[in-house]
Motif scaffolding. Structure first.
Motif, PDB file in Angstrom:
ATOM      1  N   GLN A  67      65.241  40.517  58.673  1.00 21.72           N
ATOM      2  CA  GLN A  67      66.264  40.644  59.700  1.00 21.72           C
ATOM      3  C   GLN A  67      67.653  40.491  59.090  1.00 21.72           C
ATOM      4  O   GLN A  67      67.817  40.206  57.906  1.00 21.72           O
ATOM      5  CB  GLN A  67      66.050  39.570  60.772  1.00 21.72           C
ATOM      6  N   ASP A  71      72.063  36.721  60.967  1.00 23.41           N
ATOM      7  CA  ASP A  71      71.181  36.191  62.009  1.00 23.41           C
ATOM      8  C   ASP A  71      70.213  35.165  61.434  1.00 23.41           C
ATOM      9  O   ASP A  71      69.911  34.144  62.062  1.00 23.41           O
ATOM     10  CB  ASP A  71      70.389  37.326  62.669  1.00 23.41           C
ATOM     11  N   HIS A  72      69.736  35.453  60.225  1.00 24.37           N
ATOM     12  CA  HIS A  72      68.813  34.528  59.563  1.00 24.37           C
ATOM     13  C   HIS A  72      69.479  33.177  59.331  1.00 24.37           C
ATOM     14  O   HIS A  72      68.902  32.115  59.629  1.00 24.37           O
ATOM     15  CB  HIS A  72      68.348  35.139  58.239  1.00 24.37           C
ATOM     16  N   GLU A  74      72.195  32.048  60.913  1.00 27.24           N
ATOM     17  CA  GLU A  74      72.559  31.487  62.221  1.00 27.24           C
ATOM     18  C   GLU A  74      71.378  30.773  62.860  1.00 27.24           C
ATOM     19  O   GLU A  74      71.496  29.637  63.347  1.00 27.24           O
ATOM     20  CB  GLU A  74      73.047  32.613  63.134  1.00 27.24           C
ATOM     21  N   ASN A  75      70.222  31.418  62.875  1.00 31.44           N
ATOM     22  CA  ASN A  75      69.042  30.827  63.493  1.00 31.44           C
ATOM     23  C   ASN A  75      68.587  29.569  62.752  1.00 31.44           C
ATOM     24  O   ASN A  75      68.171  28.581  63.368  1.00 31.44           O
ATOM     25  CB  ASN A  75      67.902  31.849  63.534  1.00 31.44           C
ATOM     26  N   SER A  76      68.679  29.582  61.434  1.00 32.39           N
ATOM     27  CA  SER A  76      68.239  28.427  60.653  1.00 32.39           C
ATOM     28  C   SER A  76      69.165  27.234  60.851  1.00 32.39           C
ATOM     29  O   SER A  76      68.706  26.102  61.070  1.00 32.39           O
ATOM     30  CB  SER A  76      68.190  28.800  59.168  1.00 32.39           C
ATOM     31  N   ALA A  78      71.316  26.716  63.338  1.00 32.56           N
ATOM     32  CA  ALA A  78      71.402  26.266  64.736  1.00 32.56           C
ATOM     33  C   ALA A  78      70.387  25.168  65.016  1.00 32.56           C
ATOM     34  O   ALA A  78      70.698  24.169  65.682  1.00 32.56           O
ATOM     35  CB  ALA A  78      71.188  27.446  65.678  1.00 32.56           C
ATOM     36  N   GLU A  79      69.178  25.329  64.516  1.00 37.26           N
ATOM     37  CA  GLU A  79      68.137  24.320  64.732  1.00 37.26           C
ATOM     38  C   GLU A  79      68.511  22.997  64.088  1.00 37.26           C
ATOM     39  O   GLU A  79      68.231  21.927  64.626  1.00 37.26           O
ATOM     40  CB  GLU A  79      66.807  24.828  64.148  1.00 37.26           C
TER      41      GLU A  79
END
Length: 405
Positions: A67, A71-72, A74-76, A78-79
């Protein structure tokens, strides 16, 4: 968490019943990716994960497939950042060729992380592995980083420190400052950063540019380790007021830097490289309590070492070793490495080291022959203890080596 095995006996997860701080300590010995995966084990483990205070990520654009790269990340993050109440250790390494595109995202991620009362911050941004040049685009650190009241460790690699991003600088709890391949933009900015760390214990400035010509390390009662290595422009003078300084390391390629100390006797370990070796005789006349001396990449002139206190001596000359005369009656450990060239001036008979009993030496094949001509065999035969002696001979291509004992 409990479960039932095939015999119907209930199994209890005693590990997850331990106090969370103890679990966090145990998890700190695992790779961060493995720690993150524990959140899928159960609700208890998910809560343990959310309270785990360390965050460590490495993102490599070239190695990444799948992806969108942003985004990769951001998603990592954010958690780890948004959902955690507290972050003690935040370590972020990103290899990406276009820093300008990444900067807005980096600012946002870093500002979010700084709100979590970080005590240790480590950043490595960019994709450059050699020297730093002024034309290279680096990520500029946000102003909030240099006014962090909770920050105890700051380790920046390949970052830009621009004065116009900092309203003021205040790091009241910082104990360790490491700046590697960074760029300072602003008059005396490095000086201002060092001055803003009243209780700093460790300062390391390696291959940075824009450091200025003078540096005054004043009123640093806790400082124990200070290192400057091949920065640009090379410093002309350093004044250090640090009564508890234990280790001083300075490596300059071309220019000898004048060093002034408020107290010389506290320093026990001295490391000098390149041009600074030319000042060795003067510095040893000042540092009278040196116990460990490390020298590398020295000048073409013969080195003179005379000290009553030195117990450990390390020569790391990867180019020509110019020879040396040594008067060190307390010396017991010697490490010697020179695989390129030995000066004809080298005479081991000029080394007065009667207590030497631990020796490691590395020679090239050609160097070993020259060393034997310079009296190496007779020198080694005088040793009292051969159990701690190691001599290594390597081929010039360093692909093969032999041990002699």
């Amino acid at each position: 968490m409990s479960d039932t095995n095939t015999s119907g006996t209930e199994m209890v997860d005693y590990f997850s019943m331990l106090p969370h701080p103890l679990i966090h300590h145990i998890l700190s010995f695992l790779p961060f990716d493995d720690v993150a995966r524990t959140c899928t084990l159960s609700e208890d483990w998910h809560r343990i994960w959310l309270s785990y205070p360390n965050v460590e990520f490495h993102f490599d654009f070239c190695a990444y497939k799948g992806q969108d790269f942003f985004d990769h990340i951001e998603n990592s993050l954010a958690e780890c950042i948004v959902r955690k109440a507290c972050i003690q250790n935040f370590s972020l390494s990103i290899c990406f060729p276009e820093i300008e595109i990444l900067t807005p995202n980096l600012d946002r991620w870093l500002n979010l992380a700084m709100k979590k009362n970080i005590s240790e911050l480590r950043l490595s941004i960019g994709r450059f592995y050699g020297y730093i040049y002024s034309s290279l685009v680096l990520y500029s650190i946000p102003g909030k980083v240099l006014v962090a009241n909770t920050l105890e460790v700051l380790d920046l690699h390949q970052c830009n420190l621009k004065e116009d991003r900092f309203g003021y600088i205040n790091l009241p709890r910082l104990g360790k400052l490491s700046l590697n391949k960074c760029q300072f933009v602003g008059e005396s900015l490095l000086q201002k950063i060092v001055s803003a760390c009243p209780i700093v214990e460790h300062i390391s400035i390696v291959r940075c540019i824009g450091v200025g010509h003078f540096l005054f390390v004043s009123c640093k009662p806790e400082l124990k380790y200070f290192k400057v290595d091949r920065c640009e422009p090379e410093l002309e003078k350093i004044e250090i007021d640090a009564p508890n300084l234990h280790t001083l390391s300075y490596n300059s390629s071309y220019k000898v830097c004048a060093i002034e100390m408020s107290i010389w006797s506290s320093v026990k370990e001295l490391e000098l490289g390149h041009a600074m070796v030319m000042q060795l005789e003067y510095l040893l006349s000042k540092f009278l309590c040196i116990e460990v001396l490390k020298l590398s990449h020295g000048p073409s002139d013969k080195i003179k070492i005379s000290s009553q206190s030195i117990t450990v001596l390390v020569f790391g000359f990867f180019f020509q070793f110019p020879g040396a005369t040594i008067e060190a009656p307390a010396l017991h450990t010697l490490e010697f490495s020179s695989t390129m060239s030995l000066s004809s001036e080298l005479k081991f008979s000029s080394w007065n080291v009667p207590k030497l009993d631990d020796i490691d030496m590395i020679f090239s094949v050609d160097n070993f022959s020259k060393a034997c001509e310079a009296g190496l065999k007779e020198f080694l035969m005088k040793l009292h203890n051969y159990e701690d002696m190691k001599v290594v001979i390597v081929n010039n291509d360093v692909s093969n080596f032999h041990f002699l004992a």
